[in-house]
Design a protein around this motif. Structure first.
Motif, PDB file in Angstrom:
ATOM      1  N   UNK A 156       0.124  -1.325   0.137  1.00  0.00           N
ATOM      2  CA  UNK A 156      -0.058   0.260   0.112  1.00  0.00           C
ATOM      3  C   UNK A 156       0.630   1.324   0.005  1.00  0.00           C
ATOM      4  N   UNK A 157       2.185   1.224   0.001  1.00  0.00           N
ATOM      5  CA  UNK A 157       3.447   2.259  -0.079  1.00  0.00           C
ATOM      6  C   UNK A 157       3.094   2.789  -1.143  1.00  0.00           C
ATOM      7  N   UNK A 158       2.916   5.180  -0.861  1.00  0.00           N
ATOM      8  CA  UNK A 158       2.913   5.590  -1.536  1.00  0.00           C
ATOM      9  C   UNK A 158       4.001   6.006  -2.211  1.00  0.00           C
ATOM     10  N   UNK A 159       3.769   6.963  -3.435  1.00  0.00           N
ATOM     11  CA  UNK A 159       5.501   7.586  -3.571  1.00  0.00           C
ATOM     12  C   UNK A 159       4.969   8.934  -2.441  1.00  0.00           C
ATOM     13  N   UNK A 160       4.068   9.643  -1.614  1.00  0.00           N
ATOM     14  CA  UNK A 160       3.822  10.280  -0.677  1.00  0.00           C
ATOM     15  C   UNK A 160       5.020   9.797   0.176  1.00  0.00           C
ATOM     16  N   UNK A 161       4.351   8.509   0.968  1.00  0.00           N
ATOM     17  CA  UNK A 161       4.958   8.306   1.459  1.00  0.00           C
ATOM     18  C   UNK A 161       6.079   7.603   2.155  1.00  0.00           C
ATOM     19  N   UNK A 162       6.306   7.320   0.885  1.00  0.00           N
ATOM     20  CA  UNK A 162       8.257   6.871   1.101  1.00  0.00           C
ATOM     21  C   UNK A 162       8.848   8.218   0.653  1.00  0.00           C
ATOM     22  N   UNK A 163       8.434   9.131   0.166  1.00  0.00           N
ATOM     23  CA  UNK A 163       9.468  10.064  -0.186  1.00  0.00           C
ATOM     24  C   UNK A 163       9.532  11.117   1.412  1.00  0.00           C
ATOM     25  N   UNK A 164       8.313  10.752   2.215  1.00  0.00           N
ATOM     26  CA  UNK A 164       8.479  10.857   3.713  1.00  0.00           C
ATOM     27  C   UNK A 164       8.988  10.520   4.550  1.00  0.00           C
ATOM     28  N   UNK A 165       9.580   9.432   4.395  1.00  0.00           N
ATOM     29  CA  UNK A 165      10.547   8.509   4.764  1.00  0.00           C
ATOM     30  C   UNK A 165      11.456   8.381   3.918  1.00  0.00           C
ATOM     31  N   UNK A 166      12.273   8.648   2.852  1.00  0.00           N
ATOM     32  CA  UNK A 166      12.974   8.602   2.410  1.00  0.00           C
ATOM     33  C   UNK A 166      13.932  10.399   2.811  1.00  0.00           C
ATOM     34  N   UNK A 167      12.675  11.444   3.332  1.00  0.00           N
ATOM     35  CA  UNK A 167      13.904  12.854   3.529  1.00  0.00           C
ATOM     36  C   UNK A 167      13.865  12.707   4.599  1.00  0.00           C
ATOM     37  N   UNK A 168      13.062  11.485   6.118  1.00  0.00           N
ATOM     38  CA  UNK A 168      12.987  11.453   7.243  1.00  0.00           C
ATOM     39  C   UNK A 168      15.149  10.609   7.117  1.00  0.00           C
ATOM     40  N   UNK A 169      14.804  10.253   5.956  1.00  0.00           N
ATOM     41  CA  UNK A 169      16.565   8.971   6.730  1.00  0.00           C
ATOM     42  C   UNK A 169      17.817  10.060   6.131  1.00  0.00           C
ATOM     43  N   UNK A 170      17.209  10.886   4.972  1.00  0.00           N
ATOM     44  CA  UNK A 170      17.817  11.901   4.664  1.00  0.00           C
ATOM     45  C   UNK A 170      18.641  12.326   5.846  1.00  0.00           C
ATOM     46  N   UNK A 171      18.185  12.877   7.125  1.00  0.00           N
ATOM     47  CA  UNK A 171      17.709  13.873   7.978  1.00  0.00           C
ATOM     48  C   UNK A 171      19.027  12.405   9.256  1.00  0.00           C
ATOM     49  N   UNK A 172      17.766  11.231   9.191  1.00  0.00           N
ATOM     50  CA  UNK A 172      18.797  10.779  10.357  1.00  0.00           C
ATOM     51  C   UNK A 172      20.547  10.212   9.690  1.00  0.00           C
ATOM     52  N   UNK A 173      20.763  10.055   8.467  1.00  0.00           N
ATOM     53  CA  UNK A 173      21.735   9.960   7.811  1.00  0.00           C
ATOM     54  C   UNK A 173      22.990  11.358   8.399  1.00  0.00           C
ATOM     55  N   UNK A 174      21.913  12.173   7.859  1.00  0.00           N
ATOM     56  CA  UNK A 174      23.119  13.522   8.506  1.00  0.00           C
ATOM     57  C   UNK A 174      23.570  13.360  10.017  1.00  0.00           C
ATOM     58  N   UNK A 175      22.659  13.474  10.462  1.00  0.00           N
ATOM     59  CA  UNK A 175      22.761  13.615  11.850  1.00  0.00           C
ATOM     60  C   UNK A 175      23.618  12.571  12.266  1.00  0.00           C
ATOM     61  N   UNK A 176      23.679  11.454  12.000  1.00  0.00           N
ATOM     62  CA  UNK A 176      24.553  10.196  12.305  1.00  0.00           C
ATOM     63  C   UNK A 176      26.195  10.755  11.828  1.00  0.00           C
TER      64      UNK A 176
END
Length: 271
Positions: A156-176
Motif C-alpha cells: 500500500x506504500x505510496x510515493x508520498x509516504x515513501x518520499x517522506x520516509x526517504x526525507x526522514x532517512x536523509x535527516x537521520x544519516x546527516x545527523x549520524x
C-alpha cells in the motif's frame, strides 16, 4: 573544516535544517537560479535559510560552471554536499573541495543507481529500499559508501509516504555522520559491482494507464507517481483523468483493465 551544500529540492533542505539543528555550520549554500526547474518534484528555494543563518548563497545554472569552482576555492571549502541535484558533477568540481564531495541516493546502493528511485521502488514491488550516503566520484552513484539506512515498503506504500520516509532517512544519516565528516574520520566502503543495477529515468508521460495492463500494474503505477510526482493518468476521448489515488476490483469499476477494473478516488479531469 569548511562545508558547502548544493541542493534545489526538499530532501536537501531537510539536511541543511538538520545540520543547523544539531549545531553544525555551513560556509556556503548553492542552488539553481530561481527561474530554473520550477516544475521539478520537491523544488525549493534557499533564500530564507541562507538569510536566517547569514550564509552566502550562490545561484547557478549548472554545478559544473566555472563560477562554482571559483567560489569553492574562494571559500576554501573542504567538503561539498551535493544532494537532490540532477546534474552530474564532473572531475573539476569533485576535486575542487579539498576532501571531496558527498551525495545521497534513495536506494541501497549499488542497487538502483540512476533516476526515479522512489517510483521505481514501488513499481518493482520492492519490500525494502533505503538511502545511501556516499562519496561522489565521476560515475553515476558509484562512489564509496559512507553509510546506509533501510526503509520497509508494503503493498500500500505510496510515493508520498515513501518520499517522506526517504526525507526522514536523509535527516537521520546527516545527523549520524556529521561529526565524523567534520573530524575527517569517516570509513569508506567500496560498492560491490557484482550486485549493481541501474534504473532509467522516467518522464510524466510514463504514468499513463492503459486498458491492457493488470490491476496490480495499475495499482503500482498510481501509487508510484502520485504526489510529489506528476500523477498517473488515463485518456478517454479528448479528456484525461489525472489519478492521485484509486482502488482496483476484479468485477466492477470505471476503467477496464486486463484482469479487472480501476476506480479513481482522488482525481482531476483535464481537457
Amino acid at each position: 573544516m569548511k562545508m558547502a551544500f548544493a541542493t534545489c529540492v526538499q530532501l536537501g533542505l531537510s539536511c541543511i535544517e538538520e545540520i543547523y539543528r544539531i549545531g553544525g555550520e555551513l560556509d556556503l549554500l548553492i542552488t539553481l537560479k530561481d527561474e530554473k526547474a520550477k516544475n521539478k518534484s520537491g523544488r525549493i528555494y534557499l533564500d530564507e535559510i541562507a538569510h536566517k543563518n547569514n550564509v552566502p548563497l550562490l545561484k547557478i545554472n549548472n554545478i559544473n560552471d566555472q563560477e562554482v569552482i571559483e567560489t569553492l576555492i574562494d571559500h576554501e571549502i573542504d567538503w561539498l554536499f551535493i544532494i537532490g541535484w540532477s546534474q552530474i558533477a564532473k572531475k573539476a568540481v569533485l576535486e575542487t573541495s579539498t576532501k571531496g564531495c558527498i551525495g545521497m541516493h534513495p536506494t541501497l546502493l549499488p542497487v538502483g543507481r540512476g533516476r526515479a528511485a522512489i517510483p521505481w521502488a514501488i513499481l518493482k514491488g520492492l519490500k525494502q529500499t533505503g538511502v545511501t550516503m556516499f562519496k561522489l566520484d565521476e560515475g553515476v552513484d558509484t562512489g564509496d559508501i559512507i553509510g546506509q539506512g533501510t526503509i520497509d515498503l508494503d503493498k500500500n506504500t505510496t510515493a508520498t509516504e515513501l518520499y517522506k520516509k526517504v526525507d526522514d532517512m536523509h535527516i537521520t544519516l546527516i545527523s549520524k555522520y556529521w561529526d565524523d565528516i567534520v573530524k575527517n574520520s569517516i570509513t569508506l566502503t567500496k560498492q560491490d559491482e557484482a550486485k549493481a543495477t541501474e534504473w532509467p529515468g522516467r518522464k510524466p508521460e510514463d504514468g499513463e494507464i492503459f486498458n491492457t495492463i493488470t490491476m496490480d500494474e495499475a495499482d503500482k503505477m498510481v501509487r508510484a507517481v502520485t504526489n510529489p510526482y506528476p500523477g498517473a493518468f488515463y485518456k478517454y476521448g479528448h479528456k484525461t483523468i489525472r489519478i492521485w489515488s484509486a482502488k482496483t476490483d476484479a468485477n466492477k469499476g470505471e476503467i477496464k483493465l486486463n484482469d479487472g477494473y480501476l476506480t479513481p478516488i482522488d482525481y482531476e479531469i483535464e481537457g
